[in-house]
Design an enzyme around this catalytic site. Structure first.
Site, PDB file in Angstrom:
ATOM      1  N   LYS A   1       1.015  -5.041   5.572  1.00  0.00           N
ATOM      2  CA  LYS A   1       1.787  -6.263   5.800  1.00  0.00           C
ATOM      3  C   LYS A   1       3.177  -6.176   5.166  1.00  0.00           C
ATOM      4  O   LYS A   1       3.978  -7.101   5.284  1.00  0.00           O
ATOM      5  CB  LYS A   1       1.040  -7.469   5.198  1.00  0.00           C
TER       6      LYS A   1
ATOM      7  N   LYS B   1      -0.873   6.358  -5.100  1.00  0.00           N
ATOM      8  CA  LYS B   1      -0.206   5.777  -6.272  1.00  0.00           C
ATOM      9  C   LYS B   1      -0.178   6.726  -7.479  1.00  0.00           C
ATOM     10  O   LYS B   1       0.737   6.662  -8.293  1.00  0.00           O
ATOM     11  CB  LYS B   1      -0.865   4.443  -6.645  1.00  0.00           C
TER      12      LYS B   1
END
Ligand code: ATR
Length: 292
Positions: free
Chosen positions: A24, A74
């Site tokens: 998103k 990450k």
């Protein structure tokens, strides 16, 4: 969705993950750009599982200004950064990269996003409160420093594998910027968590399996805020459990928007308003659920 706001010369940003189609972030950053009258071009970028660093570096070499990083990269982003913010250092993971000449600055805005959503959006202060953090994986670790900066009276970390919770406690105790407040952090098994808490944060991935960490319902009161970092059209199993024991509940959609706002501010120097973006995402989530 491909998003281009402003002129062809707009600064370029991407979110990199694998998979990435569901992200998103382009819609969120497009909305922030409109709200702050900034011109940016923000796209999704799929990196091969063995090609994260190469994807980042070729984006930078083509003139890109910054990158958001999501699953499963990450830790690799942490390794790639040439400078780290203290909260990225504490998190051991990076979700935002900013290119500044030869420097690749790595930040982690997830924990700050969580705190902003709890304190600003839910209106619940953490200072002086009893806080229970469920989970000891990457999501929990990312929340640790920002939570402690709020100076809770107590922070209990409970995890299925207790040794991982103990590792996080040790990390907090050894990490210099936390000196003076880290002594409030303790570890526990789920079954040993005792007493009532003001704020209970579910940072486990149990909700992905419609599972609930097996904690006693006695941790909740009508004044407890039960927070799940996960979100969906309907409350997670953890939030349903908490609500059935009178707690106030909140999912992680606000955290998603707030962590993006902190990244936007790092890149653009202006912190966008988040309420309209959160309202739009919530509306879209509910509309999709109604039509399916
Ligand atoms: P993330 O980056 O999302 O935090 P992670 O590092 O794999 O992912 O950590 C997942 C967390 O959810 C861990 O705390 C894990 O517990 P273990 O350390 O014991 O593995 C927790 N978790 C996953 N599934 C769970 C379940 N069904 N019930 C309770 N805890 C669960």
């Amino acid at each position: 969705m491909s998003t281009l706001i402003g002129a062809a010369t707009a600064d370029r940003y991407v979110v990199i993950g694998n998979p990435i189609a569901h992200s998103k972030s382009p819609a969120i950053h497009a909305h922030f750009a409109l709200l702050t009258a900034q011109q940016i071009d923000y796209q999704r970028l799929l990196a091969p599982l063995d090609g994260f660093a190469q994807t980042v570096l070729s984006f930078r070499n083509s003139g890109g200004k910054g990158v958001n990083v999501t699953v499963p990269f990450k830790l690799e982003a942490f390794a790639l950064a040439t400078q780290l913010t203290p909260r990225a250092q504490a998190a051991g993971a990076v979700n935002t990269l900013k290119f500044e000449g030869a420097v690749i600055l790595g930040d982690n805005t997830d924990g700050q996003g969580l705190v902003a959503d709890i304190v600003r959006n839910a209106g619940v202060t953490l200072q002086g409160k009893r806080v229970l953090l469920l989970g000891a994986g990457g999501a929990a670790r990312g929340a640790l420093l920002p939570l402690l900066e709020q100076q809770p009276a107590q922070l209990v970390i409970a995890n299925r594998t207790v040794a991982r919770a103990e590792e996080l406690v040790l990390l907090a105790h050894q990490y210099e910027p936390l000196a003076g407040i880290a002594s409030v952090v303790t570890s526990s098994a789920f079954s040993d968590v005792d007493g009532e808490f003001d704020i209970v944060i579910n940072a486990t991935s149990a909700s992905l399996h419609d599972d609930v960490p097996p904690v006693s319902s006695g941790i909740f009161t009508a004044n407890t805020l039960a927070y799940d970092m996960m979100y969906g059209a309907a409350p997670t199993a953890f939030l349903r459990f908490a609500a059935s024991h009178e707690a106030q509940i909140r999912d992680g959609l606000g955290m998603l928007v707030e962590q993006a706002a902190v990244a936007f501010a790092l890149w653009r120097g202006v912190l966008p308003e988040t309420a309209p973006v959160l309202a739009e995402l919530r509306g879209a989530l509910l509309a999709r659920a109604r039509s399916s």
